[in-house]
Scaffold this active site. Structure first.
Site, mmCIF file in Angstrom:
data_model
loop_
_atom_site.group_PDB
_atom_site.id
_atom_site.type_symbol
_atom_site.label_atom_id
_atom_site.label_comp_id
_atom_site.label_asym_id
_atom_site.label_seq_id
_atom_site.Cartn_x
_atom_site.Cartn_y
_atom_site.Cartn_z
ATOM 1 N N ARG A 118 0.866 -1.178 0.000
ATOM 2 C CA ARG A 118 0.000 0.000 0.000
ATOM 3 C C ARG A 118 0.891 1.212 0.000
ATOM 4 N NH1 ARG A 118 -2.806 2.591 5.116
ATOM 5 N NH2 ARG A 118 -2.287 4.578 4.142
ATOM 6 N N HIS A 162 -2.274 11.225 1.060
ATOM 7 C CA HIS A 162 -1.821 10.911 2.414
ATOM 8 C C HIS A 162 -1.279 12.197 3.042
ATOM 9 C CE1 HIS A 162 -0.595 7.393 5.098
ATOM 10 N NE2 HIS A 162 -0.192 8.454 5.755
ATOM 11 N N GLU A 208 -6.909 8.637 6.387
ATOM 12 C CA GLU A 208 -7.221 9.296 7.657
ATOM 13 C C GLU A 208 -7.735 10.725 7.509
ATOM 14 O OE1 GLU A 208 -3.839 8.711 10.238
ATOM 15 O OE2 GLU A 208 -4.212 6.569 10.346
ATOM 16 N N ASN A 348 -7.311 1.835 9.885
ATOM 17 C CA ASN A 348 -5.988 1.898 10.499
ATOM 18 C C ASN A 348 -6.191 1.755 12.009
ATOM 19 O OD1 ASN A 348 -5.195 2.507 7.917
ATOM 20 N ND2 ASN A 348 -4.652 4.630 8.329
ATOM 21 N N TYR A 350 -4.381 1.006 15.692
ATOM 22 C CA TYR A 350 -3.135 0.886 16.457
ATOM 23 C C TYR A 350 -3.364 0.740 17.956
ATOM 24 C CZ TYR A 350 -0.429 2.834 12.482
ATOM 25 O OH TYR A 350 0.176 3.061 11.271
ATOM 26 N N GLU A 421 -3.609 -0.412 8.369
ATOM 27 C CA GLU A 421 -2.377 -0.022 9.085
ATOM 28 C C GLU A 421 -2.441 -0.582 10.483
ATOM 29 O OE1 GLU A 421 -1.117 4.113 9.458
ATOM 30 O OE2 GLU A 421 -1.614 4.447 7.355
HETATM 31 C C1 GAL Z 1 -0.851 6.828 10.716
HETATM 32 C C2 GAL Z 1 -0.440 7.512 9.442
HETATM 33 C C3 GAL Z 1 0.909 7.126 8.960
HETATM 34 C C4 GAL Z 1 1.940 6.836 10.039
HETATM 35 C C5 GAL Z 1 1.348 6.124 11.232
HETATM 36 C C6 GAL Z 1 2.228 6.045 12.459
HETATM 37 O O1 GAL Z 1 -1.823 7.550 11.375
HETATM 38 O O2 GAL Z 1 -1.350 7.191 8.424
HETATM 39 O O3 GAL Z 1 1.341 8.082 8.046
HETATM 40 O O4 GAL Z 1 2.704 7.917 10.330
HETATM 41 O O5 GAL Z 1 0.158 6.714 11.643
HETATM 42 O O6 GAL Z 1 2.133 7.203 13.224
#
Ligand code: GAL
Length: 514
Positions: A118, A162, A208, A348, A350, A421
């Site tokens: 990606r 992006h 995002e 995404n 995390y 992500e």
């Molecule tokens: C996401 C973003 C990325 C990368 C990642 C880690 O929010 O899409 O560009 O930086 O976080 O912080």
């Protein structure tokens, strides 16, 4: 003579040290590769047939050549040049130089058994002024990149935006605040579909958009750095209205681009189109009603802001009630283009936070974050929600993955989701080659993927997973002081060294020989 001997000795020592460093790093490397790593029972077979594994990155973060070969500036190019904005005043001018090293990188993806990449296309590399004249050198670069992926059996997933709005459009009509952006974005997207769509079958419009609207227009920490006085250090802006206007234009731009794709290209090219949404899981701090409502408000203001219009044709009710007149409205014809304007949703994911009701009277200054009216917590009765990675926003909470994915399934009609992500960072100054033993990252990926699988086993329609990121790279405000890669990059030589997590993926993704 004496100086000559001293010089000679010095050179010799330098040579021996260099040899030692490279020998020890190469040793570390091959030692890791030989180890059998614990995949926690995960393998390709744990996931449905055709499930896609890849890594993700973005143009400004990895390409380099930011002001070369005809690329026009984006709003980030000017921002990074202001001293103090980025840790150590780093920029993406060179970064990891994927512009020249794409073949090596695609090779690495292939060797590590990934199926897809990606990447993002830099709008101002194609249209240096955002519209009008084409920079054919930029077009040629993406052709080279895409073709090299296809040669290696890596499926391209192309994202059109992006964070990197062409500066010219910011200056011309305020960028995302001007409704002209809808047509300009659709024209740019149209050009990409026409030019690359014979080979690219997976398109994403925006990465995002929530981050773009909130960090660009509510607290103003990202370009174009707009906010109301109480919420940040901005020269202009209005946090009560502009985040909502920017988000509205982002949604309309996405929908218009998707419409063009579906009408003009999809029937022939047979690809699909989606959008990438960040989603932090918000867990109520207590079982009380008020905290439950607070967590729901947070989800609505976060992922619902974009996903609700795309699925149901309107903003979440909570937002409509709280934001009132400040929330733009979709006309009848907007609803037609916006609703169902996706073939898949990229998520995404995390981290997760606890949410509570702050029991405070309505604040008298208004802004997007104020509108949530919630409190954030990172521990519950002294138990931390998870270990913190290097980034201060990133707590490791595997069960949040299960909940986030399940929430999308239940609240939004189980759309086709790509987990687009997921990853964690180490500090930039980790010592080398110790940095290659990234056991914590292995734990992170193993535990999050298990939770993703659990959500899928319970019915979530997830068809792909992308790790952020293949390489350490330019991490926005943190510059190079944060490393998200499964491959270590020596930022001086730009040499790439796979970390343990890279070999973990390689082993987990091994293909059975038939
Ligand atoms: C996401 C973003 C990325 C990368 C990642 C880690 O929010 O899409 O560009 O930086 O976080 O912080």
């Amino acid at each position: 003579m004496k100086t000559f001997v001293v010089l000679l000795l010095l050179l010799l020592t330098l040579f021996i040290t260099a040899l030692h460093v490279s020998a020890s790093s190469d040793d570390a490397w091959s030692n890791i590769e030989k180890q059998r790593l614990d995949t926690g029972g995960l393998s390709r077979d744990s996931f449905p047939e055709g499930f896609v594994f890849g890594t993700a990155a973005s143009a400004y973060q990895v390409e380099g050549m930011a002001s070369k070969e005809g690329r026009g500036p984006s709003i980030w190019d000017v921002f990074v040049k202001v001293p103090g904005n980025i840790v150590k005043n780093a920029t993406g001018e060179v970064s990891v130089d994927q512009y020249h090293r794409y073949k090596e990188d695609v090779d690495l993806m292939h060797k590590l058994n990934f199926d897809a990449y990606r990447f993002s296309i830099s709008w101002s590399r194609i249209f240096p002024n955002g519209k009008g004249k084409v920079n054919w050198k930029g077009v040629a670069y993406y052709n080279r990149l895409i073709n090299s992926m296809l040669e290696k059996g890596i499926t391209p997933y192309a994202n059109l935006y992006h964070y990197d709005l062409p500066l010219a459009l910011q200056e011309k009509y305020g960028g995302l605040l001007g409704d002209q952006v809808v047509k300009d974005f659709a024209d740019y997207a149209d050009f990409c579909f026409k030019t690359f769509g014979d080979r690219v079958k997976n398109w994403m419009t925006f990465n995002e958009p929530r981050v773009v609207a909130a960090l660009g227009f509510d607290n103003g920490i990202n370009p174009p750095n707009r906010c109301s006085k109480p919420f940040g250090n901005c020269t202009a802006g209005n946090s009560a209205t502009e985040p909502y206007i920017a988000a509205h234009n982002l949604i309309l731009s996405h929908a218009e681009a998707a419409k063009r794709y579906r009408e003009k290209y999809q029937p022939k090219q047979k690809g699909r189109i989606g959008i990438l949404l960040d989603f932090v899981w918000y867990e109520p701090l207590t079982r009380g009603k008020a905290d439950n409502y607070a967590a729901q408000r947070a989800r609505d203001f976060h992922v619902g802001w974009f996903l609700h219009p795309l699925v149901y044709g309107e903003y979440p009710r909570t937002m409509q009630e709280i934001v009132g007149e400040r929330l733009p409205k979709f006309s009848k014809s907007d609803v037609k283009t916006v609703k169902n304007s996706f073939d898949f949703i990229g998520i995404n994911q995390y981290t997760s936070y606890y949410m509570y009701d702050p029991h405070q009277p309505k604040p008298n200054v208004t802004g997007y974050q104020q509108d949530w009216n919630v409190g954030f917590a990172y521990e519950r009765t002294k138990d931390p929600i998870g270990r913190r990675a290097y980034s201060q926003w990133l707590y490791e909470v595997p069960w949040g993955m299960y909940k986030a994915v399940t929430y999308i399934k239940e609240r939004y009609g189980n759309p086709n989701v790509i987990l687009a992500e997921n990853g964690m960072d180490d500090p930039g100054n980790v010592t080398f080659p110790d940095a290659l033993y990234d056991r914590e990252r292995v734990n992170y990926y193993r535990s999050y993927l298990k939770e993703l699988k659990r959500a899928m086993d319970d019915g979530a329609n997830v068809t792909g997973y992308f790790a952020w990121s293949l390489l350490d790279n330019f991490e926005w405000l943190l510059g190079y002081s944060s490393r998200f890669g499964i491959v270590y990059v020596d930022f001086k030589t730009l040499k790439r060294y796979p970390k343990m997590s890279a070999y973990w993926f390689k082993q987990m993704l091994e293909r059975k020989k038939h």
